[in-house]
Design an enzyme around this catalytic site. Structure first.
Site, PDB file in Angstrom:
ATOM      1  N   HIS A  54     -88.426  -5.184  -7.991  1.00  0.00           N
ATOM      2  CA  HIS A  54     -88.591  -4.892  -6.954  1.00  0.00           C
ATOM      3  C   HIS A  54     -87.495  -5.588  -5.803  1.00  0.00           C
ATOM      4  O   HIS A  54     -86.872  -6.759  -6.514  1.00  0.00           O
ATOM      5  CB  HIS A  54     -90.616  -6.055  -6.221  1.00  0.00           C
ATOM      6  CG  HIS A  54     -91.483  -5.788  -6.807  1.00  0.00           C
ATOM      7  ND1 HIS A  54     -91.580  -5.900  -8.008  1.00  0.00           N
ATOM      8  CD2 HIS A  54     -92.240  -4.795  -6.455  1.00  0.00           C
ATOM      9  CE1 HIS A  54     -92.644  -5.834  -8.276  1.00  0.00           C
ATOM     10  NE2 HIS A  54     -93.321  -4.529  -7.459  1.00  0.00           N
ATOM     11  N   ASP A  57     -88.189  -9.485  -6.414  1.00  0.00           N
ATOM     12  CA  ASP A  57     -87.391  -9.712  -7.946  1.00  0.00           C
ATOM     13  C   ASP A  57     -86.085 -10.454  -8.631  1.00  0.00           C
ATOM     14  O   ASP A  57     -85.454 -11.363  -8.800  1.00  0.00           O
ATOM     15  CB  ASP A  57     -88.114  -8.835  -8.508  1.00  0.00           C
ATOM     16  CG  ASP A  57     -89.308  -8.574  -8.826  1.00  0.00           C
ATOM     17  OD1 ASP A  57     -90.098  -9.068  -8.152  1.00  0.00           O
ATOM     18  OD2 ASP A  57     -89.722  -7.281  -9.586  1.00  0.00           O
ATOM     19  N   MET A  88     -85.986   2.516 -12.331  1.00  0.00           N
ATOM     20  CA  MET A  88     -86.645   3.084 -10.696  1.00  0.00           C
ATOM     21  C   MET A  88     -86.513   0.728 -10.277  1.00  0.00           C
ATOM     22  O   MET A  88     -86.019   0.817 -10.670  1.00  0.00           O
ATOM     23  CB  MET A  88     -87.906   3.114 -11.490  1.00  0.00           C
ATOM     24  CG  MET A  88     -89.613   2.784 -10.335  1.00  0.00           C
ATOM     25  SD  MET A  88     -89.568   1.234 -10.421  1.00  0.00           S
ATOM     26  CE  MET A  88     -90.713   0.711 -11.802  1.00  0.00           C
ATOM     27  N   GLU A 181     -97.981   4.786  -7.065  1.00  0.00           N
ATOM     28  CA  GLU A 181     -98.700   4.125  -8.144  1.00  0.00           C
ATOM     29  C   GLU A 181    -100.296   3.896  -7.553  1.00  0.00           C
ATOM     30  O   GLU A 181    -100.366   2.600  -7.315  1.00  0.00           O
ATOM     31  CB  GLU A 181     -98.276   3.088  -8.702  1.00  0.00           C
ATOM     32  CG  GLU A 181     -98.992   2.078 -10.169  1.00  0.00           C
ATOM     33  CD  GLU A 181     -97.970   0.877 -10.685  1.00  0.00           C
ATOM     34  OE1 GLU A 181     -97.220   0.875 -10.047  1.00  0.00           O
ATOM     35  OE2 GLU A 181     -99.328   0.383 -11.093  1.00  0.00           O
ATOM     36  N   LYS A 183    -104.404   2.331  -8.416  1.00  0.00           N
ATOM     37  CA  LYS A 183    -105.096   0.981  -8.145  1.00  0.00           C
ATOM     38  C   LYS A 183    -106.346   1.138  -7.738  1.00  0.00           C
ATOM     39  O   LYS A 183    -106.632   1.321  -6.454  1.00  0.00           O
ATOM     40  CB  LYS A 183    -104.135   0.427  -8.907  1.00  0.00           C
ATOM     41  CG  LYS A 183    -105.234  -1.653  -9.448  1.00  0.00           C
ATOM     42  CD  LYS A 183    -104.031  -2.453  -9.318  1.00  0.00           C
ATOM     43  CE  LYS A 183    -104.400  -3.863  -9.873  1.00  0.00           C
ATOM     44  NZ  LYS A 183    -103.585  -4.777  -9.675  1.00  0.00           N
ATOM     45  N   GLU A 217    -100.113   4.509 -14.030  1.00  0.00           N
ATOM     46  CA  GLU A 217    -100.663   2.633 -14.649  1.00  0.00           C
ATOM     47  C   GLU A 217    -101.921   2.888 -15.399  1.00  0.00           C
ATOM     48  O   GLU A 217    -103.493   3.060 -15.263  1.00  0.00           O
ATOM     49  CB  GLU A 217    -100.150   1.867 -14.032  1.00  0.00           C
ATOM     50  CG  GLU A 217    -100.727   0.552 -15.265  1.00  0.00           C
ATOM     51  CD  GLU A 217    -100.449  -0.641 -14.275  1.00  0.00           C
ATOM     52  OE1 GLU A 217     -99.218  -1.353 -13.491  1.00  0.00           O
ATOM     53  OE2 GLU A 217    -100.930  -1.896 -14.226  1.00  0.00           O
ATOM     54  N   HIS A 220    -104.846   0.777 -14.470  1.00  0.00           N
ATOM     55  CA  HIS A 220    -105.641   1.110 -13.063  1.00  0.00           C
ATOM     56  C   HIS A 220    -106.280   2.016 -13.441  1.00  0.00           C
ATOM     57  O   HIS A 220    -107.428   2.273 -12.332  1.00  0.00           O
ATOM     58  CB  HIS A 220    -104.389   1.408 -11.728  1.00  0.00           C
ATOM     59  CG  HIS A 220    -103.314  -0.098 -12.042  1.00  0.00           C
ATOM     60  ND1 HIS A 220    -102.094   0.217 -11.583  1.00  0.00           N
ATOM     61  CD2 HIS A 220    -103.399  -1.400 -12.650  1.00  0.00           C
ATOM     62  CE1 HIS A 220    -101.983  -0.299 -10.935  1.00  0.00           C
ATOM     63  NE2 HIS A 220    -102.069  -1.784 -12.020  1.00  0.00           N
ATOM     64  N   ASP A 245     -96.619   3.705 -16.103  1.00  0.00           N
ATOM     65  CA  ASP A 245     -95.798   1.957 -16.355  1.00  0.00           C
ATOM     66  C   ASP A 245     -97.766   2.371 -17.253  1.00  0.00           C
ATOM     67  O   ASP A 245     -98.533   2.725 -17.805  1.00  0.00           O
ATOM     68  CB  ASP A 245     -97.611   1.531 -14.770  1.00  0.00           C
ATOM     69  CG  ASP A 245     -96.222   1.399 -14.061  1.00  0.00           C
ATOM     70  OD1 ASP A 245     -94.987   1.310 -14.112  1.00  0.00           O
ATOM     71  OD2 ASP A 245     -96.098   0.432 -12.885  1.00  0.00           O
ATOM     72  N   ASP A 255    -107.186  -6.789 -13.786  1.00  0.00           N
ATOM     73  CA  ASP A 255    -105.859  -6.185 -14.119  1.00  0.00           C
ATOM     74  C   ASP A 255    -105.322  -7.276 -15.092  1.00  0.00           C
ATOM     75  O   ASP A 255    -104.065  -7.751 -15.064  1.00  0.00           O
ATOM     76  CB  ASP A 255    -105.487  -6.069 -13.232  1.00  0.00           C
ATOM     77  CG  ASP A 255    -104.319  -5.192 -13.165  1.00  0.00           C
ATOM     78  OD1 ASP A 255    -104.139  -4.296 -14.217  1.00  0.00           O
ATOM     79  OD2 ASP A 255    -102.997  -5.514 -12.223  1.00  0.00           O
ATOM     80  N   ASP A 257    -102.812  -6.057 -17.982  1.00  0.00           N
ATOM     81  CA  ASP A 257    -101.152  -6.050 -18.369  1.00  0.00           C
ATOM     82  C   ASP A 257    -101.378  -6.418 -19.386  1.00  0.00           C
ATOM     83  O   ASP A 257    -100.389  -6.682 -19.759  1.00  0.00           O
ATOM     84  CB  ASP A 257    -100.967  -6.563 -16.893  1.00  0.00           C
ATOM     85  CG  ASP A 257    -101.054  -5.584 -15.549  1.00  0.00           C
ATOM     86  OD1 ASP A 257    -101.133  -4.487 -15.754  1.00  0.00           O
ATOM     87  OD2 ASP A 257    -100.281  -6.590 -14.179  1.00  0.00           O
ATOM     88  N   ASP A 287     -95.117  -1.889 -18.100  1.00  0.00           N
ATOM     89  CA  ASP A 287     -95.956  -2.876 -16.694  1.00  0.00           C
ATOM     90  C   ASP A 287     -97.122  -3.765 -17.299  1.00  0.00           C
ATOM     91  O   ASP A 287     -97.858  -3.358 -17.314  1.00  0.00           O
ATOM     92  CB  ASP A 287     -95.826  -1.838 -15.497  1.00  0.00           C
ATOM     93  CG  ASP A 287     -96.351  -2.874 -14.433  1.00  0.00           C
ATOM     94  OD1 ASP A 287     -95.812  -3.561 -14.672  1.00  0.00           O
ATOM     95  OD2 ASP A 287     -97.532  -2.554 -13.265  1.00  0.00           O
TER      96      ASP A 287
HETATM   97  C1  GLT Z   1     -97.609  -5.412  -9.518  1.00  0.00           C
HETATM   98  C2  GLT Z   1     -98.167  -4.329 -10.106  1.00  0.00           C
HETATM   99  C3  GLT Z   1     -98.065  -3.191 -11.004  1.00  0.00           C
HETATM  100  C4  GLT Z   1     -96.930  -2.208 -10.128  1.00  0.00           C
HETATM  101  C5  GLT Z   1     -95.744  -3.009  -9.183  1.00  0.00           C
HETATM  102  C6  GLT Z   1     -95.142  -2.669  -8.674  1.00  0.00           C
HETATM  103  S1  GLT Z   1     -95.776  -4.507  -9.224  1.00  0.00           S
HETATM  104  O1  GLT Z   1     -97.305  -6.175 -10.487  1.00  0.00           O
HETATM  105  O2  GLT Z   1     -99.152  -5.032 -10.536  1.00  0.00           O
HETATM  106  O3  GLT Z   1     -99.342  -2.334 -11.139  1.00  0.00           O
HETATM  107  O4  GLT Z   1     -96.483  -1.717 -10.766  1.00  0.00           O
HETATM  108  O5  GLT Z   1     -95.331  -2.838  -7.767  1.00  0.00           O
HETATM  109 MN    MN Z   2     -97.824  -1.139 -12.359  1.00  0.00          MN
HETATM  110 MN    MN Z   3    -101.676  -3.545 -13.837  1.00  0.00          MN
END
Ligand code: GLT
Ligand code: MN
Ligand code: MN
Length: 383
Positions: A54, A57, A88, A181, A183, A217, A220, A245, A255, A257, A287
Site C-alpha cells: 500500500h 506501507d 502489485m 478484491e 470481502k 482472497e 474472504h 490472495d 478474518d 488470514d 495475503d
Molecule cells: C488488508 C486486507 C487485505 C487486502 C489488503 C489490500 S489490505 O490487509 O485484509 O485482504 O488484500 O488492500
Molecule cells: Mn487480501
Molecule cells: Mn483477509
C-alpha cells in the site's frame, strides 16, 4: 523433492503481511516495526519473488516530498540488491480516520475527492516501482446501518471512482490493470461488492471493463460461506483472474488470514490444482499473517510455510493427474459425447421428440466416493 521456491513460482507477499506487528482489537503489537528495506531483505532470505505494498506501507501518510524521494530511492536499491520485483500495488483507503465512513462511497464529496487524489498518487508510486496490477480492496466501503447510505448511490459512486481512475491510467499511458478484491464484512458491518460474483457483475457496468478484473482472497469468500474455488473458476473463465490472495480461514470466524493451507489443505489442494491446470500466470500472493505468538523467526517460518505448502500441493496435483485409477474414474464419469447441443430449430424439434430412460439416468453410480477417497489418500501420502 526440495520444494524450494523459484522466481517462476511468482510467490509474493505484501509489506503489510510479513510486516504485520501482531496488533489485534484486544492487544498491542508484539513485533517491532521493520523498515520496508528490512522487509525486502527478509523476503529475499525466504525465497520470495516479489513484494507488494500500500502507498503508506512504503511512504508514511505525512511524509514530505523529500522524504518520499529518499524512501523510494532506498526501497528501489533494496529491490536491485535482492532481485525482488513489485508486481502489485494498492492504496490504503481504510486506516486514516478520514476514511471512517468509506472512501469512494463516502457520503462526503470531499472524502471522495481525497480518495481519488490519494489513489492517483499511489498509482504513480506503484507504477514507479514496477507494478502492473493495482488492487482495490474496499474495506471501509460499507455500513454498520443501512440508514447511513443508499446502496444504489454507493454503487454509482464506486463506478464513478473506477471510471475516473481508469481514465487517469489511460491518460498517463500506464501499463496497469485494476483488480477488485471483494470481502463481505470486517472492518465494516457490511461491505459493498461483497463477493467475487458481485464484483464480476459490477465490472460489466464500467467504462473500461477490459481494464478491471478480480483479486479474490481465499478467506474472504469463505467468510461469506462460499466455495472459493468456484468463485476463482468463474473469474478465470471470464478472463478476470488478474491476481489472487492466498491464505486460510476456519469457517464462521473473523478474518483470520492464516498461513496458506493451515486450516483446510483439501480445498487448498483443489485451488492449487486449478491454478496449475489452467496455467494461471499471475502472482501467487500470500495475503496472510504469522500468528501473534511469533517473533520474526516465526514470521520467516510462516512465509516459508506458505510457499512450501503451495509447492507440495502442486506436486500432489501432478500426482493426482498422473494417477491411473483416478484417470480411469474421470474417464468413466465423463464418458459419452460431451459436445454442447447447438441450437437449431431441427435440433430442438428432434430433442423434444427424443425419449429418455430417466430411471437408467438416475440409477447410474457416479463413483465420486471412490474418487474423493483416492484424493484424500494422495493428500495423506499413502498413494
Ligand atoms: C488488508 C486486507 C487485505 C487486502 C489488503 C489490500 S489490505 O490487509 O485484509 O485482504 O488484500 O488492500
Ligand atoms: Mn487480501
Ligand atoms: Mn483477509
Amino acid at each position: 523433492m526440495s520444494y524450494t521456491p523459484s522466481p517462476a513460482d511468482k510467490f509474493t507477499f505484501g509489506l503489510w503481511t510479513v510486516g504485520n506487528l501482531g496488533r489485534d482489537p484486544f492487544g498491542e503489537p508484539v513485533r517491532r516495526p521493520l523498515t520496508p528495506v528490512e522487509l525486502v531483505h527478509l523476503l529475499a532470505e525466504v525465497g520470495a519473488y516479489g513484494v507488494n505494498f500500500h502507498d503508506n506501507d512504503l511512504v508514511p501518510i505525512d511524509a514530505t516530498p523529500a522524504e518520499r524521494e529518499q524512501i523510494v530511492r532506498d526501497f528501489k536499491a533494496a529491490l536491485r540488491e535482492t532481485g525482488l520485483v513489485v508486481p502489485m500495488a494498492t492504496t490504503n483507503l481504510f486506516s486514516d480516520p478520514a476514511f471512517k465512513d468509506g472512501a469512494f462511497t463516502s457520503n462526503d464529496p470531499a472524502v471522495r475527492a481525497y480518495a481519488l487524489h490519494k489513489t492517483m498518487r499511489a498509482i504513480d508510486l506503484g507504477v514507479e516501482c514496477g507494478a502492473t496490477t493495482y488492487v482495490f480492496w474496499g474495506g471501509r466501503e460499507g455500513v454498520e446501518t443501512d440508514a447511513a447510505k443508499d446502496p444504489v448511490e454507493a454503487s454509482k459512486r464506486f463506478r464513478e471512482a473506477l471510471n475516473f481512475l481508469c481514465a487517469y491510467v489511460r491518460d498517463q499511458g500506464y501499463d496497469l490493470r485494476f483488480a477488485l478484491e471483494p470481502k463481505p464484512n470486517e472492518p465494516r458491518g457490511d461491505i459493498y461488492l461483497a463477493t467475487v460474483g458481485h464484483a464480476l457483475a459490477f465490472i460489466t457496468t464500467l467504462d473500461h471493463p477490459e481494464m478491471v478484473g478480480l483479486n479474490p482472497e481465499v478467506a474472504h469468500e469463505q467468510m461469506a460461506g462460499l466455495n472459493f474455488l468456484h468463485g476463482v473458476a468463474q473469474a478465470w473463465e471470464m478472463g478476470k483472474l488478474f491476481h489472487i490472495d492466498l491464505n486460510d480461514q476456519a469457517p464462521g470466524r473473523y478474518d483470520q488470514d492464516f498461513r496458506f493451507g493451515a486450516v483446510n489443505p483439501k480445498s487448498a489442494f483443489f485451488l492449487v490444482k486449478f491454478l496449475e491446470d489452467v496455467g494461471y500466470q499471475g502472482s501467487r500472493h500470500f495475503d496472510a499473517h504469522a500468528y501473534r505468538t511469533e517473533s520474526y523467526e516465526g514470521v520467516k517460518a510462516f512465509a516459508r510455510g506458505c510457499m512450501r505448502t503451495y509447492l507440495i500441493l502442486k506436486e500432489k496435483a501432478r500426482q493426482w493427474n498422473a494417477d491411473p485409477e483416478i484417470q480411469a474414474l474421470l474417464a468413466e464419469i465423463n464418458a459419452g459425447d460431451q459436445s454442447p447441443i447447438a441450437y437449431s430449430p431441427a435440433t430442438a424439434a428432434a430433442l423434444k421428440e427424443r425419449s429418455f430412460d430417466r430411471h437408467a439416468l438416475g440409477a447410474r453410480n457416479l463413483a465420486y466416493e471412490r474418487l474423493d477417497q483416492l484424493t484424500v489418500e494422495v493428500l495423506l501420502g499413502v498413494r
